[in-house]
Scaffold this motif. Structure first.
Motif, PDB file in Angstrom:
ATOM      1  N   SER A  11       0.935  -1.027   0.018  1.00  0.00           N
ATOM      2  CA  SER A  11       0.139   0.071   0.092  1.00  0.00           C
ATOM      3  C   SER A  11       0.714   1.232   0.135  1.00  0.00           C
ATOM      4  N   VAL A  12       0.555   2.401  -0.733  1.00  0.00           N
ATOM      5  CA  VAL A  12       1.309   3.645  -0.870  1.00  0.00           C
ATOM      6  C   VAL A  12       0.126   4.736  -0.165  1.00  0.00           C
ATOM      7  N   VAL A 277      -3.070   0.517  -3.665  1.00  0.00           N
ATOM      8  CA  VAL A 277      -2.276  -0.684  -3.738  1.00  0.00           C
ATOM      9  C   VAL A 277      -1.409  -0.671  -5.099  1.00  0.00           C
ATOM     10  N   ILE A 278      -0.199  -1.079  -4.863  1.00  0.00           N
ATOM     11  CA  ILE A 278       0.321  -1.301  -5.954  1.00  0.00           C
ATOM     12  C   ILE A 278       1.495  -2.467  -6.058  1.00  0.00           C
ATOM     13  N   ASN A 279       1.825  -2.890  -7.405  1.00  0.00           N
ATOM     14  CA  ASN A 279       2.646  -4.231  -7.404  1.00  0.00           C
ATOM     15  C   ASN A 279       3.976  -3.806  -7.034  1.00  0.00           C
ATOM     16  N   VAL A 280       4.835  -4.718  -6.387  1.00  0.00           N
ATOM     17  CA  VAL A 280       6.479  -4.664  -6.260  1.00  0.00           C
ATOM     18  C   VAL A 280       6.960  -5.896  -6.857  1.00  0.00           C
ATOM     19  N   ILE A 281       8.157  -5.891  -7.097  1.00  0.00           N
ATOM     20  CA  ILE A 281       8.784  -6.906  -7.601  1.00  0.00           C
ATOM     21  C   ILE A 281      10.115  -6.850  -6.957  1.00  0.00           C
ATOM     22  N   SER A 286       7.757  -0.155  -9.623  1.00  0.00           N
ATOM     23  CA  SER A 286       8.236   0.587 -10.479  1.00  0.00           C
ATOM     24  C   SER A 286       7.876   2.315 -10.704  1.00  0.00           C
ATOM     25  N   ASP A 287       8.620   3.079 -11.099  1.00  0.00           N
ATOM     26  CA  ASP A 287       8.339   4.547 -11.062  1.00  0.00           C
ATOM     27  C   ASP A 287       6.967   4.709 -11.773  1.00  0.00           C
ATOM     28  N   SER A 288       6.581   4.049 -12.840  1.00  0.00           N
ATOM     29  CA  SER A 288       5.442   4.119 -13.664  1.00  0.00           C
ATOM     30  C   SER A 288       4.384   3.817 -12.624  1.00  0.00           C
ATOM     31  N   ASP A 289       4.434   2.886 -11.964  1.00  0.00           N
ATOM     32  CA  ASP A 289       3.327   2.297 -11.070  1.00  0.00           C
ATOM     33  C   ASP A 289       3.035   3.231  -9.747  1.00  0.00           C
ATOM     34  N   ALA A 293      -0.572   5.384  -9.499  1.00  0.00           N
ATOM     35  CA  ALA A 293      -1.109   5.486  -8.149  1.00  0.00           C
ATOM     36  C   ALA A 293      -1.359   6.585  -7.694  1.00  0.00           C
ATOM     37  N   MET A 294      -0.464   7.700  -7.792  1.00  0.00           N
ATOM     38  CA  MET A 294      -0.464   8.991  -7.115  1.00  0.00           C
ATOM     39  C   MET A 294      -1.609   9.821  -8.117  1.00  0.00           C
TER      40      MET A 294
END
Length: 314
Positions: A11-12, A277-281, A286-289, A293-294
């Motif tokens: 989460s961000v 909520v964003i994906n992380v690897i 990623s900067d684009s994700d 989200a923002m």
């Protein structure tokens, strides 16, 4: 068959700020500062600027100017000087250190979207990373553009007005706790009373710190009536630095009364926050994700934010 854990979600949280405060017209100093940065970098992205204060390595990286959506995107970061976490092997439970060379640093990022026509700033909330005042400071230092300042947008503007200049508070009740990993060195406080309150909270060792302040009326010749302006300013600073879920100090209670109304008003959870909520690897987004989200968080609050946007010039 083992589950694929390479892609996870996190989460961000983002906060919303405006450079002109309650003013809806006039020149935006933040916009002028960004224009100076673009002119200096000759519109070549990413553009990197470093202000090394106290060895923190405060850095601004401007990654994009979107002339269609009218925003700047990038991040501010600084070096992490606290003790570092360990890496755990999920299959064995063994732990190992993060290998760093003598010239390596672990840095904490705070991402920003600045909408330059409407003077609205969207900022990720990272309690270990730079804060909005650090963002304003680096803009000022890079460009020498004075009066670069951002104010948090609250859910109810009349609640924020309780803590604005000229308003008088009769009493204040605060209950605050500090998480075990709280590091006050990650924060720059503008007011001495804020620093003193934080020191007292940290000194409680995780227990709840309760503070009650009461004022009384005085003749004008004897100075201020009721609580001093320093109390009001420090309460506002605490609430904006540590909104609900920020990962910093946990403000459990914040109630104030006015001389004309002794009914307590709660200031908890009044700062406008967006959550995505964003994906992380491998633990990293990623900067684009992050940017997506923002933007999505701003769209979610578009109708409310409209009242704080700077009027576009004809």
């Amino acid at each position: 068959m083992a589950a694929d854990t390479s892609k996870k979600t996190r989460s961000v949280r983002v906060g919303f700020f405006t450079g002109n405060g309650s003013k809806k017209e006039g020149i935006s100093n933040a916009n002028i500062a960004f224009e100076k940065i673009c002119n200096e970098s000759e519109a070549t992205f990413p553009a990197t600027f470093i202000v090394d204060t106290n060895g923190k390595g405060l850095k601004l990286v401007l990654q994009q100017k979107d002339e269609l959506a009218k925003y700047y995107f990038g991040y501010v970061s600084w070096r992490r000087h606290s003790l570092l976490p360990f890496i755990e092997d999920g299959s064995t439970g063994s732990e190992r250190i993060i290998p760093l060379s003598d010239t390596d640093f672990v840095v904490e990022r705070t991402y920003f979207l600045y909408y330059y026509e409407t003077d609205v700033l969207v900022l990720t909330l990272n309690h270990l990373g730079p804060k909005v005042n650090d963002f304003a400071f680096i803009l000022y230092t890079i460009t020498d553009q004075s009066q670069v300042k951002f104010e948090a947008i609250w859910k109810e503007d009349d609640m924020k007005e309780l803590l604005e200049e000229g308003n008088v508070l009769r009493s204040c009740d605060l209950t605050i706790a500090a998480p075990r990993n709280f590091n006050k060195a990650n924060y720059d406080f503008s007011h001495n009373l804020t620093k003193q309150i934080v020191d007292m909270v940290v000194g409680m060792g995780g227990a709840h710190f309760k503070l009650t302040m009461r004022g009384r009326a005085r003749p004008k010749k004897e100075g201020f009536s009721y609580l001093s302006p320093a109390v009001r300013e420090s309460i506002k600073e605490l609430l904006e630095l540590f909104p609900f879920g920020s990962g910093g100090l946990k403000i459990k209670k914040a109630e104030v009364t006015e001389p004309s109304n002794t009914r307590p008003k709660s200031l908890l959870d009044q700062v406008l926050i967006g959550k995505k909520v964003i994906n992380v690897i491998g633990g990293y987004p990623s900067d684009s994700d992050i940017r997506t989200a923002m933007i999505s968080a701003k769209i979610d609050n578009k109708a409310y934010l409209a009242q704080f946007e700077l009027a576009a010039e004809d």
